[in-house]
Motif scaffolding. Structure first.
Motif, PDB file in Angstrom:
ATOM      1  N   ARG A   1      11.478  30.493 -27.911  1.00  0.00           N
ATOM      2  CA  ARG A   1      12.884  30.126 -27.806  1.00  0.00           C
ATOM      3  C   ARG A   1      13.344  30.431 -26.384  1.00  0.00           C
ATOM      4  NH1 ARG A   1      12.019  32.510 -32.658  1.00  0.00           N
ATOM      5  NH2 ARG A   1      12.772  31.456 -34.519  1.00  0.00           N
TER       6      ARG A   1
ATOM      7  N   THR B   1      16.192  28.772 -23.023  1.00  0.00           N
ATOM      8  CA  THR B   1      17.037  27.688 -22.534  1.00  0.00           C
ATOM      9  C   THR B   1      16.308  26.940 -21.440  1.00  0.00           C
ATOM     10  OG1 THR B   1      18.080  28.959 -20.785  1.00  0.00           O
ATOM     11  CG2 THR B   1      19.073  29.103 -22.966  1.00  0.00           C
ATOM     12  N   THR B   2      16.793  25.752 -21.148  1.00  0.00           N
ATOM     13  CA  THR B   2      16.180  24.925 -20.110  1.00  0.00           C
ATOM     14  C   THR B   2      17.049  24.902 -18.864  1.00  0.00           C
ATOM     15  OG1 THR B   2      17.306  22.894 -20.719  1.00  0.00           O
ATOM     16  CG2 THR B   2      15.303  23.439 -21.912  1.00  0.00           C
TER      17      THR B   2
ATOM     18  N   VAL C   1      26.431  25.546 -28.784  1.00  0.00           N
ATOM     19  CA  VAL C   1      25.163  25.291 -28.110  1.00  0.00           C
ATOM     20  C   VAL C   1      24.563  24.005 -28.671  1.00  0.00           C
ATOM     21  CG1 VAL C   1      22.865  26.165 -27.555  1.00  0.00           C
ATOM     22  CG2 VAL C   1      24.753  27.776 -27.887  1.00  0.00           C
TER      23      VAL C   1
ATOM     24  N   LYS D   1      21.217  22.362 -29.394  1.00  0.00           N
ATOM     25  CA  LYS D   1      19.859  22.878 -29.533  1.00  0.00           C
ATOM     26  C   LYS D   1      18.864  21.762 -29.825  1.00  0.00           C
ATOM     27  CE  LYS D   1      21.220  27.496 -31.104  1.00  0.00           C
ATOM     28  NZ  LYS D   1      21.112  28.488 -32.195  1.00  0.00           N
TER      29      LYS D   1
ATOM     30  N   GLU E   1      13.123  19.367 -21.400  1.00  0.00           N
ATOM     31  CA  GLU E   1      13.819  20.165 -20.386  1.00  0.00           C
ATOM     32  C   GLU E   1      14.348  19.272 -19.269  1.00  0.00           C
ATOM     33  OE1 GLU E   1      11.122  24.245 -20.743  1.00  0.00           O
ATOM     34  OE2 GLU E   1      11.115  23.065 -18.910  1.00  0.00           O
TER      35      GLU E   1
ATOM     36  N   LYS F   1      24.196  21.249 -19.347  1.00  0.00           N
ATOM     37  CA  LYS F   1      25.355  21.520 -20.199  1.00  0.00           C
ATOM     38  C   LYS F   1      26.093  20.219 -20.505  1.00  0.00           C
ATOM     39  CE  LYS F   1      26.241  26.094 -18.158  1.00  0.00           C
ATOM     40  NZ  LYS F   1      27.256  26.966 -17.503  1.00  0.00           N
TER      41      LYS F   1
ATOM     42  N   PRO G   1      25.948  24.960 -23.308  1.00  0.00           N
ATOM     43  CA  PRO G   1      24.560  24.880 -22.833  1.00  0.00           C
ATOM     44  C   PRO G   1      23.657  24.078 -23.753  1.00  0.00           C
ATOM     45  CG  PRO G   1      25.009  27.030 -23.792  1.00  0.00           C
ATOM     46  CD  PRO G   1      26.331  26.323 -23.710  1.00  0.00           C
TER      47      PRO G   1
ATOM     48  N   GLN H   1      19.895  23.988 -25.039  1.00  0.00           N
ATOM     49  CA  GLN H   1      18.712  24.823 -25.167  1.00  0.00           C
ATOM     50  C   GLN H   1      17.551  24.011 -25.716  1.00  0.00           C
ATOM     51  OE1 GLN H   1      19.809  28.099 -27.708  1.00  0.00           O
ATOM     52  NE2 GLN H   1      20.640  29.297 -26.012  1.00  0.00           N
TER      53      GLN H   1
ATOM     54  N   LEU I   1      13.925  24.652 -27.629  1.00  0.00           N
ATOM     55  CA  LEU I   1      13.071  25.610 -28.312  1.00  0.00           C
ATOM     56  C   LEU I   1      11.738  24.948 -28.619  1.00  0.00           C
ATOM     57  CD1 LEU I   1      16.117  26.427 -28.899  1.00  0.00           C
ATOM     58  CD2 LEU I   1      15.243  27.648 -30.881  1.00  0.00           C
TER      59      LEU I   1
END
Length: 410
Positions: free
Chosen positions: A5, A7-8, A36, A38, A62, A71, A76, A78, A80
């Motif tokens: 897990r 964030t990018t 977020v 995700k 990513e 964002k 943000p 993220q 995973l």
């Protein structure tokens, strides 16, 4: 169980500058349910599809996020990562973990049809979007279709219709022997080839289904040659395809008068097989790193991050998540029902996908590239193995919607 897990995010100014340079729309207000956005990559991390899918899909997702500045309206993005290990049980477990523990908004990747069907079932009536980038079974847009699921890159029908129609037109390609996987992807290949070649007076005269871990194809190839078939079609991927084509070269299959065809051929597979052994194979592919300028630009950035050009599946992960994020931005929400509706509404405009749109059954219809692997003497740039023979319109490559899908009207 592997579950990374993270964030990018890159520095926002860098990401915003990249977004502006790529012509993405300005970020507006958004109602993000938990603050977020995700993205969950579910893939084969260390197994036979790890090169063609694997953590390269994570890198691709990513890169799509970074083009939005990392964002949307200050919320943000993220990315995973989870490993489904190419098994339905693990795929089910990881899907439920993504939904129940991580509150994931979209699951992407998912090589292996058996694993993909398990993910489809596990996602069930949740609001989580599932984007299938590496599964070929047509059941995903047939009786197992789902309102919040999209099959982006290909299906077995697109591969078999392209290959079968092209080869079966030739006078010396009227009898076929099919070697394919003993699971839904493989069954779909055999059935699709039979359907594609029949209008040209050709037929399948024999077939062998093999296990996922099969590595000794010598006896299977011998049986295929003994059948007298004009064409020996190999319908697997990853390690199985690599082993089968190498062994066919060692046995002199083409030197003995048989045509060797591959239903699905990936860039990483060709590199592993070797240009000499793979030369001359013809096949359809949705994406190729050198297919146009936009693909080459993305692929160079990807290569700098991942060490090699992206596969078709990795390009598919990039363009599908980019389209998903555009829909989040345009809809002002990360709720699955709203985002999927917006994904269908707005054009698929990434510079790489040609003439793409999302049907009611979840199938992304787009043009396919029909390719030939160049001989070593024809390759003048590293890894530029493919020669484009023709572009196949999406409405030709992909069959009409399956009425077994409850989402298909009429």
């Amino acid at each position: 169980m592997l579950s990374h897990r993270f964030t990018t995010l890159r520095p926002l100014l860098q990401g915003a500058a990249l977004a502006a340079a790529l012509g993405l729309p300005a970020i507006g207000q958004a109602d993000i349910t938990d603050g977020v956005i995700k993205v969950g990559v579910l893939t084969d991390v260390v197994g036979p599809y790890s090169d063609s899918a694997g953590q390269g899909e994570q890198v691709a997702a990513e890169m799509a996020a970074e083009e939005f500045g990392g964002k949307i309206n200050g919320k943000p993005i993220q990315v995973l990562l989870r490993d489904h290990k190419n098994t339905p049980d693990v795929a089910t477990e990881q899907t439920r973990a993504y939904i129940d523990e991580d509150n994931i908004d979209v699951i992407v990747g998912i090589p292996s049809s058996a694993a993909a069907l398990a993910v489809q079932a596990a996602a069930g009536d949740s609001d989580t979007i599932v984007i299938h980038n590496g599964a070929g079974t047509e059941l995903l847009t047939g009786k197992h279709c789902r309102a919040q699921s999209i099959q982006w890159q290909y299906n077995t029908g697109a591969f078999t219709s392209s290959l079968g129609d092209a080869l079966a037109r030739e006078d010396d390609a009227k009898t076929w022997y099919v070697i394919t996987l003993d699971h839904p992807f493989g069954y779909g290949i055999k059935e699709g080839l039979e359907k594609a070649i029949a209008p040209h007076g050709a037929k399948v005269i024999g077939h062998t289904y093999h296990g996922f871990t099969e590595s000794n194809f010598f006896p299977i190839l011998q049986k295929a040659m003994d059948s007298g078939a004009d064409v020996i079609a190999i319908g697997n991927a990853g390690a199985g395809l690599i082993a089968a084509v190498r062994q066919a070269s060692e046995m002199g299959v083409t030197a003995r008068g048989h045509k060797l065809a591959s239903v699905m051929t990936l860039l990483q597979d060709v590199r592993a097989i070797g240009n000499y052994a793979a030369a001359g194979l013809q096949f359809g592919v949705p994406y190729y790193w050198g297919q146009n300028e936009a693909a080459r630009e993305f692929s160079e950035r990807f290569r700098q991050r991942n060490g090699s050009p992206p596969s078709s599946a990795q390009i598919s992960a990039y363009v599908s998540i980019k389209h998903y994020l555009k829909a989040v931005q345009a809809s002002g929400s990360d709720r699955g029902t709203e985002v999927v509706a917006k994904m269908r509404e707005i054009p698929i405009d990434d510079g790489i996908t040609r003439n793409g749109y999302i049907r009611e059954d979840g199938r992304v219809v787009h043009d396919m590239n029909y390719m030939r692997i160049r001989r070593p003497s024809e390759v003048d740039q590293a890894l530029d193995y493919y020669e484009l023979l023709r572009v196949i319109p999406g409405d030709v490559a992909f069959a009409p919607p399956n009425p077994e899908c409850p989402l298909v009207k009429g």
